[in-house]
Design an enzyme around this catalytic site. Structure first.
Site, mmCIF file in Angstrom:
data_model
loop_
_atom_site.group_PDB
_atom_site.id
_atom_site.type_symbol
_atom_site.label_atom_id
_atom_site.label_comp_id
_atom_site.label_asym_id
_atom_site.label_seq_id
_atom_site.Cartn_x
_atom_site.Cartn_y
_atom_site.Cartn_z
ATOM 1 N N ASN A 8 76.888 16.532 -70.508
ATOM 2 C CA ASN A 8 76.513 17.920 -70.254
ATOM 3 C C ASN A 8 76.052 17.990 -68.804
ATOM 4 O OD1 ASN A 8 75.427 20.478 -70.115
ATOM 5 N ND2 ASN A 8 74.152 20.296 -71.932
ATOM 6 N N LYS A 15 73.103 15.250 -68.611
ATOM 7 C CA LYS A 15 72.625 14.698 -69.874
ATOM 8 C C LYS A 15 73.789 13.999 -70.567
ATOM 9 C CE LYS A 15 69.322 18.491 -70.532
ATOM 10 N NZ LYS A 15 68.924 19.634 -71.410
ATOM 11 N N ARG A 91 80.625 19.311 -72.284
ATOM 12 C CA ARG A 91 80.217 20.665 -72.637
ATOM 13 C C ARG A 91 80.560 21.585 -71.468
ATOM 14 N NH1 ARG A 91 74.798 23.553 -71.485
ATOM 15 N NH2 ARG A 91 75.035 25.482 -72.660
ATOM 16 N N HIS A 180 76.119 29.576 -76.467
ATOM 17 C CA HIS A 180 75.561 28.734 -77.538
ATOM 18 C C HIS A 180 76.521 28.620 -78.728
ATOM 19 C CE1 HIS A 180 71.527 30.408 -75.904
ATOM 20 N NE2 HIS A 180 71.743 29.232 -75.359
ATOM 21 N N HIS A 205 69.680 31.099 -82.701
ATOM 22 C CA HIS A 205 69.448 30.006 -81.750
ATOM 23 C C HIS A 205 68.322 30.458 -80.826
ATOM 24 C CE1 HIS A 205 70.861 26.604 -79.089
ATOM 25 N NE2 HIS A 205 70.171 27.336 -78.227
ATOM 26 N N ARG A 238 64.399 35.610 -69.263
ATOM 27 C CA ARG A 238 65.433 36.639 -69.185
ATOM 28 C C ARG A 238 65.008 37.858 -70.002
ATOM 29 N NH1 ARG A 238 69.907 32.384 -71.016
ATOM 30 N NH2 ARG A 238 70.058 31.116 -69.131
ATOM 31 N N ASP A 279 57.006 29.268 -71.552
ATOM 32 C CA ASP A 279 57.083 28.300 -72.646
ATOM 33 C C ASP A 279 56.422 28.888 -73.884
ATOM 34 O OD1 ASP A 279 56.379 26.049 -74.439
ATOM 35 O OD2 ASP A 279 57.145 24.804 -72.809
ATOM 36 N N ARG A 281 55.209 27.634 -76.463
ATOM 37 C CA ARG A 281 53.985 26.964 -76.910
ATOM 38 C C ARG A 281 52.759 27.551 -76.213
ATOM 39 N NH1 ARG A 281 56.721 21.181 -75.894
ATOM 40 N NH2 ARG A 281 57.416 22.451 -74.132
ATOM 41 N N GLY A 327 64.902 25.037 -79.908
ATOM 42 C CA GLY A 327 63.515 24.634 -79.693
ATOM 43 C C GLY A 327 62.470 25.448 -80.425
ATOM 44 N N GLY A 329 63.196 28.005 -82.749
ATOM 45 C CA GLY A 329 63.625 28.186 -84.131
ATOM 46 C C GLY A 329 63.300 27.001 -85.015
ATOM 47 N N GLU A 330 63.383 25.782 -84.444
ATOM 48 C CA GLU A 330 63.116 24.568 -85.218
ATOM 49 C C GLU A 330 61.634 24.206 -85.275
ATOM 50 O OE1 GLU A 330 65.509 21.447 -83.507
ATOM 51 O OE2 GLU A 330 67.255 22.766 -83.377
ATOM 52 N N ASN A 331 60.866 24.675 -84.293
ATOM 53 C CA ASN A 331 59.509 24.139 -84.134
ATOM 54 C C ASN A 331 58.382 25.163 -84.133
ATOM 55 O OD1 ASN A 331 60.060 21.172 -83.590
ATOM 56 N ND2 ASN A 331 61.402 22.143 -82.076
ATOM 57 N N GLU A 380 74.660 19.985 -80.863
ATOM 58 C CA GLU A 380 75.873 20.337 -80.129
ATOM 59 C C GLU A 380 76.659 19.100 -79.711
ATOM 60 O OE1 GLU A 380 74.582 24.131 -77.571
ATOM 61 O OE2 GLU A 380 72.995 22.651 -77.821
#
Length: 393
Positions: A8, A15, A91, A180, A205, A238, A279, A281, A327, A329-331, A380
């Site tokens: 990626n 990555k 990707r 995505h 997502h 955004r 962020d 969090r 990030g 959605g999962e956490n 992905e």
């Protein structure tokens, strides 16, 4: 045993994941990053299996050096020889209207990816550099392009056409492309496996960048991101969907340039613009502490998610499951709970203990909920690795 490398490429980063493939079993043998390519202080990293992460400071003037250093790291324990590699998957953010699936990279494909840089100026040029760097290092290896936009090519015309003069679509390719797509494709497929059937799914997502898709029987019917990833729900920096005249108004009365407004909408808006933090969090911490601006930001965020979910229920003519991934959605149990409380009219009830888990594939709705709610960590890289295996051999 096949060995597939998934890359990626970003403008200044790379990555990667190396997969060992044994039949239908895909195992991540190694993964890591190359960071600050073309910038002072560059480095590469690798984590082999369950081992410790290793970081190596090394000059990376271009993607050629980054690829070379990544391959050298892989040879120190993950690969015996570069000849062991069976293929490399990339990707690619923007495939335009030309690619509705992953493809082997030929000269013509590479040229088309480069031409589509006008639609993804930050991402496609970096991918081209990555492809060329691999070809330079491994001239005989087969490479595969997996496009973020491919999954959304199944959208019907009424979903992707903008009501602009038709030549804007016909001559300038201005239409809804989405993003995505690899993630939405993966989690929709996993949802079908969990439920034992395909159906009408809304996949969310939710990360610093975020999009929502309406998926019916494995096909995308609509998606929130548009001509660019700026559209859709509110995100970390955004703005998402706004009155299209607002940028023109700002330029006219605040004397800002196109570049300044672009910077504002993409990098200074969203969560950051409303409360000073991008962020989630940090936003949640301030929200729970009673900070009014964080409260406003979180309420706007959840409202935009609800608005798209509601519209996609109408598009699909109902919904069987809502899926959270990426990030946030999962956490984020908080975001999931706030969204699902607003959707209680659908017959959704959450299992609090299940919802409080993070980063796990789990059903968080009660067994008798009319609409199922799932958390599915996205993968992905696995999708790209599977497509690469299929295409190289």
């Amino acid at each position: 045993m096949k060995k597939i490398l998934v890359l990626n490429s970003g403008s200044s980063s790379l990555k990667y994941q190396l997969f060992n493939v044994d039949g239908d079993k895909y195992t991540v043998a190694a993964k890591g990053n190359a960071e600050r390519i073309g910038i002072y202080g560059s480095f590469v990293s690798i984590k082999i299996g369950d081992g410790d992460k290793i970081i190596k400071d090394v000059p990376l003037p271009s993607h050629n050096e980054a690829i070379r250093e990544v391959l050298n790291l892989l040879l120190n324990g993950a690969l015996k020889s570069l000849d062991d590699l069976d293929g490399v998957g990339h990707r690619i953010v923007q495939g335009g209207s030309f690619f509705d699936r992953s493809v082997l990279i030929t000269g013509d494909v590479l040229q088309k990816i480069d031409e589509l840089s006008t639609l993804a100026p930050l991402h496609n040029p970096a991918a081209v550099l990555g492809i060329k760097a691999v070809k330079h290092a491994l001239p005989h290896i087969k490479q595969v392009a997996a496009f973020d936009t491919a999954f959304h090519q199944s959208m019907p015309r009424e979903a992707f056409l903008y009501p602009l003069p038709y030549e804007q679509y016909e001559q300038h390719q201005i239409r809804r492309y989405g993003a995505h797509g690899t993630s939405h494709h993966y989690v929709a497929g996993q949802a079908a496996k969990i439920l034992g059937r395909d159906g009408k799914f809304i996949t969310c997502h939710l990360g610093n960048g975020a999009s929502i898709s309406a998926v019916e029987n494995g096909k995308c019917r609509d998606t929130s991101m548009g001509f660019t990833p700026l559209a859709g729900i509110m995100m970390g920096t955004r703005c998402g969907d706004i009155d299209p005249y607002i940028p023109l108004h700002i330029m006219k009365y605040q004397r800002k340039t196109v570049d300044e407004v672009n910077e504002m909408l993409n990098k200074q808006s969203g969560m950051l613009g409303l409360c000073g933090f991008s962020d989630n969090r940090d936003v949640e911490e301030k929200y729970l502490a009673g900070d009014e601006r964080a409260k406003a930001a979180m309420e706007v965020y959840v409202h935009t998610i609800i608005r798209f979910i509601g519209s996609y229920i109408a598009v699909l003519g109902g919904v069987d499951a809502i899926v959270f991934t990426a990030g946030i959605g999962e956490n984020s149990p908080l975001v999931r709970k706030m969204v699902c409380e607003r959707l209680a009219y659908l017959g959704i009830e959450l299992v609090e203990e299940a919802n409080n888990k993070r980063g796990e594939e789990i059903e968080i709705s009660t067994p008798d909920s009319k609409v199922k709610v799932l958390v599915i960590p996205t993968n992905e890289e696995l999708v790209i690795a599977r497509d690469t295996v299929e295409l190289v051999g």
